[in-house]
Design a protein around this motif. Structure first.
Motif, PDB file in Angstrom:
ATOM      1  N   LYS A  75     -54.233  55.729 -45.235  1.00 59.40           N
ATOM      2  CA  LYS A  75     -54.524  54.391 -44.705  1.00 59.40           C
ATOM      3  C   LYS A  75     -55.111  54.465 -43.301  1.00 59.40           C
ATOM      4  O   LYS A  75     -55.350  53.430 -42.674  1.00 59.40           O
ATOM      5  CB  LYS A  75     -53.258  53.536 -44.694  1.00 59.40           C
ATOM      6  N   ASN A  76     -55.302  55.700 -42.823  1.00 55.35           N
ATOM      7  CA  ASN A  76     -55.867  55.897 -41.482  1.00 55.35           C
ATOM      8  C   ASN A  76     -55.057  55.165 -40.425  1.00 55.35           C
ATOM      9  O   ASN A  76     -55.629  54.576 -39.490  1.00 55.35           O
ATOM     10  CB  ASN A  76     -57.330  55.443 -41.434  1.00 55.35           C
ATOM     11  N   SER A  77     -53.745  55.237 -40.569  1.00 50.05           N
ATOM     12  CA  SER A  77     -52.877  54.437 -39.709  1.00 50.05           C
ATOM     13  C   SER A  77     -51.682  55.236 -39.210  1.00 50.05           C
ATOM     14  O   SER A  77     -51.235  56.192 -39.854  1.00 50.05           O
ATOM     15  CB  SER A  77     -52.378  53.208 -40.461  1.00 50.05           C
ATOM     16  N   VAL A  78     -51.181  54.804 -38.071  1.00 50.14           N
ATOM     17  CA  VAL A  78     -49.963  55.349 -37.506  1.00 50.14           C
ATOM     18  C   VAL A  78     -49.052  54.183 -37.171  1.00 50.14           C
ATOM     19  O   VAL A  78     -49.531  53.074 -36.881  1.00 50.14           O
ATOM     20  CB  VAL A  78     -50.268  56.221 -36.262  1.00 50.14           C
ATOM     21  N   TYR A  79     -47.736  54.430 -37.231  1.00 51.64           N
ATOM     22  CA  TYR A  79     -46.776  53.353 -37.080  1.00 51.64           C
ATOM     23  C   TYR A  79     -45.706  53.729 -36.059  1.00 51.64           C
ATOM     24  O   TYR A  79     -45.431  54.905 -35.826  1.00 51.64           O
ATOM     25  CB  TYR A  79     -46.110  53.044 -38.421  1.00 51.64           C
ATOM     26  N   LEU A  80     -45.085  52.718 -35.484  1.00 47.76           N
ATOM     27  CA  LEU A  80     -43.926  52.935 -34.631  1.00 47.76           C
ATOM     28  C   LEU A  80     -42.859  51.915 -35.026  1.00 47.76           C
ATOM     29  O   LEU A  80     -43.077  50.710 -34.873  1.00 47.76           O
ATOM     30  CB  LEU A  80     -44.281  52.776 -33.151  1.00 47.76           C
TER      31      LEU A  80
END
Length: 123
Positions: A75-80
């Motif tokens: 998803k070409n994403s990073v999360y916190l």
């Protein structure tokens, strides 16, 4: 033009969980270290959490055990994930991508930043 777009900020009560998201455009994050930083008013940005392409993570002492960084390369994403947030976690949170360019003499590092998302933890 590389773009990082954060979302998910808002106002929460102490102890109420929140998840921040960051999606990258015009670049695939799979080979890059990603990070979350935060900034208090009139202070320098400080590292909150980092995650390597292989998934190894590192946290600031102030958030270790409460926040979780993760990535989804598809998803070409990073999360916190902000668990048990405290009023002192109130800040603008920024997504960061580190692009290392190795050469025979040295490794050059480019940093890309999002515009930030405000997190406010208040009763």
């Amino acid at each position: 033009q590389v773009q990082l777009v954060e979302s998910g900020g808002g106002v929460v009560q102490p102890g109420e969980s929140l998840r921040l998201s960051c999606t990258a455009f015009q670049i695939e994050i799979g080979n890059h270290e990603m990070a979350w930083y935060r900034q208090y008013p009139e202070q320098k940005r400080e590292m909150v959490a980092t995650i390597t392409p292989g998934g190894a993570t590192n946290y600031a002492d102030s958030v270790s055990g409460r926040f979780i960084i993760s990535r989804d390369n598809a998803k070409n994403s990073v999360y916190l994930q902000l668990n048990s947030p405290k009023p002192e976690d109130t800040a603008v949170y920024y997504c960061n991508l580190k692009w290392e360019i190795p050469t025979p003499r040295q490794t050059y590092v480019n940093s890309y930043w999002g515009r930030g998302t405000q997190v406010t933890v208040s009763e």
